[in-house]
Each structure stands twice: as structure tokens, then as C-alpha cells.
Write a protein that holds these residues in place. Structure first.
Motif, PDB file in Angstrom:
ATOM      1  N   THR A  62     -13.900  14.367   0.149  1.00  0.00           N
ATOM      2  CA  THR A  62     -13.290  13.118   0.598  1.00  0.00           C
ATOM      3  C   THR A  62     -12.408  12.503  -0.478  1.00  0.00           C
ATOM      4  O   THR A  62     -12.889  12.193  -1.574  1.00  0.00           O
ATOM      5  N   PRO A  63     -11.132  12.302  -0.210  1.00  0.00           N
ATOM      6  CA  PRO A  63     -10.254  11.695  -1.229  1.00  0.00           C
ATOM      7  C   PRO A  63     -10.561  10.212  -1.399  1.00  0.00           C
ATOM      8  O   PRO A  63     -11.030   9.541  -0.467  1.00  0.00           O
ATOM      9  N   HIS A  64     -10.298   9.700  -2.595  1.00  0.00           N
ATOM     10  CA  HIS A  64     -10.518   8.275  -2.851  1.00  0.00           C
ATOM     11  C   HIS A  64      -9.593   7.410  -1.983  1.00  0.00           C
ATOM     12  O   HIS A  64      -9.858   6.215  -1.818  1.00  0.00           O
ATOM     13  N   THR A  65      -8.539   7.997  -1.466  1.00  0.00           N
ATOM     14  CA  THR A  65      -7.589   7.252  -0.637  1.00  0.00           C
ATOM     15  C   THR A  65      -8.040   7.129   0.814  1.00  0.00           C
ATOM     16  O   THR A  65      -7.347   6.518   1.628  1.00  0.00           O
ATOM     17  N   ALA A 120      -4.079  -5.074  -6.665  1.00  0.00           N
ATOM     18  CA  ALA A 120      -2.678  -5.327  -6.308  1.00  0.00           C
ATOM     19  C   ALA A 120      -1.851  -4.048  -6.402  1.00  0.00           C
ATOM     20  O   ALA A 120      -1.007  -3.765  -5.537  1.00  0.00           O
ATOM     21  N   VAL A 121      -2.081  -3.263  -7.441  1.00  0.00           N
ATOM     22  CA  VAL A 121      -1.347  -2.007  -7.604  1.00  0.00           C
ATOM     23  C   VAL A 121      -1.657  -1.054  -6.455  1.00  0.00           C
ATOM     24  O   VAL A 121      -0.750  -0.433  -5.879  1.00  0.00           O
ATOM     25  N   LEU A 122      -2.934  -0.931  -6.120  1.00  0.00           N
ATOM     26  CA  LEU A 122      -3.337  -0.008  -5.055  1.00  0.00           C
ATOM     27  C   LEU A 122      -2.821  -0.453  -3.694  1.00  0.00           C
ATOM     28  O   LEU A 122      -2.382   0.367  -2.881  1.00  0.00           O
ATOM     29  N   ARG A 123      -2.842  -1.754  -3.451  1.00  0.00           N
ATOM     30  CA  ARG A 123      -2.323  -2.265  -2.178  1.00  0.00           C
ATOM     31  C   ARG A 123      -0.817  -2.056  -2.079  1.00  0.00           C
ATOM     32  O   ARG A 123      -0.297  -1.710  -1.009  1.00  0.00           O
ATOM     33  N   SER A 124      -0.125  -2.207  -3.192  1.00  0.00           N
ATOM     34  CA  SER A 124       1.327  -2.001  -3.177  1.00  0.00           C
ATOM     35  C   SER A 124       1.675  -0.539  -2.922  1.00  0.00           C
ATOM     36  O   SER A 124       2.764  -0.224  -2.455  1.00  0.00           O
ATOM     37  N   ALA A 125       0.727   0.356  -3.226  1.00  0.00           N
ATOM     38  CA  ALA A 125       0.928   1.779  -2.963  1.00  0.00           C
ATOM     39  C   ALA A 125       0.602   2.136  -1.519  1.00  0.00           C
ATOM     40  O   ALA A 125       0.743   3.297  -1.129  1.00  0.00           O
ATOM     41  N   LEU A 161      -2.455   1.634   0.087  1.00  0.00           N
ATOM     42  CA  LEU A 161      -3.843   1.953   0.398  1.00  0.00           C
ATOM     43  C   LEU A 161      -4.493   0.834   1.195  1.00  0.00           C
ATOM     44  O   LEU A 161      -4.226  -0.347   0.969  1.00  0.00           O
ATOM     45  N   ARG A 162      -5.349   1.232   2.117  1.00  0.00           N
ATOM     46  CA  ARG A 162      -6.062   0.261   2.934  1.00  0.00           C
ATOM     47  C   ARG A 162      -7.234  -0.322   2.155  1.00  0.00           C
ATOM     48  O   ARG A 162      -7.655   0.213   1.121  1.00  0.00           O
TER      49      ARG A 162
END
Length: 290
Positions: free
Chosen positions: A74-77, A236-241, A243-244
Motif C-alpha cells: 500500500t503506497p503512503h499516497t 500544506a506541502v502534501l495537500r498542495s501536491a 494528496l487527500r
């Protein structure tokens, strides 16, 4: 001795497959893309092509196995990483309950012993519990932080920055995935162990991010400084990429939930592996950045 290896082209799985072949064993490998195995490896293994998220495929592929090495794919994404991890492992658990598999070696992680509050690691904790509930012999290999995770930071390292949300001065149990593969292969080849247990897999020494930065500075011939990022900044970085929220919290939670963790098993001759970070970085990270 029938051994099944999942994710046989990954950092750990590929090492396991190579060692099993060298030991004279013909393992069965569950793989989605057979071309990634390489021609020589394909000739020396039993190949079952399919997707580990396909429960029917997994159930059929592991039937009759003496021992299965389970590596969660399972990917972290994943939008719901904990639930996806447990759902994917369910087919193997049912095969074990039906008497179709004798033993399981699970690649787990430090932090799983918390049984909650550690982001995506909670998925491994729940898999540990599910496999134990089957009643078969199970060994959980609780590994430290992979050296290979640094490859995902190659771009920032090229700019001289190593980013973390953990305390830069707190030592952590880093480990070379090849050493995890060595331990896993040894356990797969040992047909005598019984019961349900845990074995930590630490590297040769715990390292803080500042120590890691100092080692990388020397190996890469450039100054690497540690940049400490808050959990909210990482969100914030992950959301801008794109990711849910489930994926974001799964990633943030892994570091946040293990900040004060003392691994359940201490460093000793059983749990300590030999490969130093500097040697790995020189062989695998330096070529990427030069």
C-alpha cells in the motif's frame, strides 16, 4: 520447503529473492510486472503474475505455501492507507485460517507496537493483529527507518537540504533494506521456528538527522543542513501536491506518532544489522547526485 515472496522487485523483496536463489531454493514470487524481475531471475523462480490487491489472486497464489513473506504494497499516497493495508492483507489471513499457509513473516515497522496513533504504521499494527488471530506461526520484523527513503529527497539534497518534522537531534534506528532482506531470508530458510513473535531489525547505530546530514555532507562532497518543518507545514506541502486528507494524515502521523518512541526490542546481537549509512550512501545516493 515452499516459500512465497511478495513485492519481489522492491528494496527488501529483491534481496530476499536473490539470497533464496543462492541458497538453492526456487521461491514463488507474486509480481505485477514480470519484466522487472530480470531474465535470469525469472528462470530461477516460480512466477505468479497479478496484483496483491486482488484477493482471489493472492489466495490462489499462496495456497500450499510453507512460509509467506508479506510486504504491504500500500503506497503512503493511498486515500485511506490504514484501511487499504489491512484489506490487502486479508486474503493471506484467510488462507492461513483455512490451513493453506503454515507460516508468515511480516515486514512491519518500529511504531507498530503502539497499536495506534502512528499514521500509516497503524496499518502494519492491524496486520500484525490480524495475522496473529489466524493462529499460524507468525514473525513480525519491525524495521527501522530505511536508508532508501533518502532517495526520495534527492532533489532537496542536491540543494543541500535534508528536511524532517522530527527532532533533528533525536537518534532514530535507521537501517539498510538489504540487511532487512538478509534477516528475512534467514528466517524463511529456517524451518524450525514456531510460535508468534517479534524481531526488531535495527541498523548498526541510531542516528539523528543532524548526524545523517553530517554523514551525507562527507559522502556527497557538499554541505547538507537540516531543515526542521512543522507538522502543519508538511500538511500544506502534501495537500498542495494533491494528496487527500487520509494520505496526508497517514504520512504526517508516522513521524508525529513515533517521536518519543523507544523501540520495544533493544539493540543486541539479534536485532542489530551491520551496514553503515555512509557505505550505502556512497554506493546508492552519491551516483544519483553526481
Amino acid at each position: 520447503m515452499t516459500i512465497v515472496v511478495t513485492t519481489p522487485t522492491g528494496h527488501v523483496g529483491s534481496r530476499v529473492v536473490r539470497l533464496l536463489i543462492q541458497a538453492g531454493v526456487r521461491p514463488t514470487v507474486l509480481v505485477r510486472d514480470t519484466e522487472r524481475l530480470g531474465e535470469e531471475t525469472r528462470r530461477r523462480v516460480g512466477v505468479r503474475q497479478g496484483d496483491l490487491t486482488d484477493g482471489a489472486f493472492v489466495r490462489a497464489a499462496v495456497a500450499g505455501a510453507r512460509t509467506v513473506l508479506w510486504v504491504d504494497p500500500t503506497p503512503h499516497t493511498s486515500p485511506e492507507p490504514v484501511e487499504a493495508s489491512l484489506r490487502t492483507a486479508e486474503a493471506l489471513a484467510r488462507a492461513a485460517e483455512a490451513g493453506e499457509v503454515d507460516r508468515i513473516v511480516l515486514l512491519s515497522s518500529v511504531g507498530a507496537e503502539k497499536r495506534g496513533g502512528a499514521g500509516h504504521i497503524d496499518g502494519l499494527a492491524r496486520i500484525e493483529q490480524r495475522f496473529e488471530a489466524t493462529g499460524v506461526d507468525v514473525l513480525h520484523l519491525r524495521s527501522g527507518y530505511f536508508f532508501t527513503n533518502l532517495l526520495a529527497s534527492a532533489d532537496s539534497l542536491a540543494c543541500g537540504v535534508l528536511t524532517t518534522t522530527t527532532d533533528p537531534d533525536r537518534p532514530l534506528p535507521w537501517v539498510d533494506p538489504r540487511d532487512i532482506g538478509d534477516v528475512a531470508a534467514a528466517r524463511l530458510l529456517n524451518d524450525d521456528w514456531r510460535g508468534q513473535g517479534v524481531q526488531a531489525v535495527h541498523g548498526p547505530e541510531d542516528l539523528s538527522y543532524r548526524q545523517v546530514a553530517a554523514i551525507l555532507s562527507e559522502v556527497l562532497d557538499r554541505d547538507i543542513r537540516v531543515h526542521h518543518m512543522s507538522d502543519d507545514d508538511l500538511r500544506a506541502v502534501l495537500r498542495s501536491a494533491g494528496l487527500r486528507s487520509g494520505a496526508v494524515e497517514g504520512i504526517v502521523g508516522m513521524a508525529a506518532g513515533t517521536r518519543d518512541l523507544v523501540p520495544e526490542q533493544p539493540r543486541d546481537v539479534v536485532t542489530t544489522t551491520p551496514s553503515p549509512l555512509a557505505a550505502w550512501a556512497y554506493a546508492h545516493l552519491r551516483p544519483v547526485l553526481h
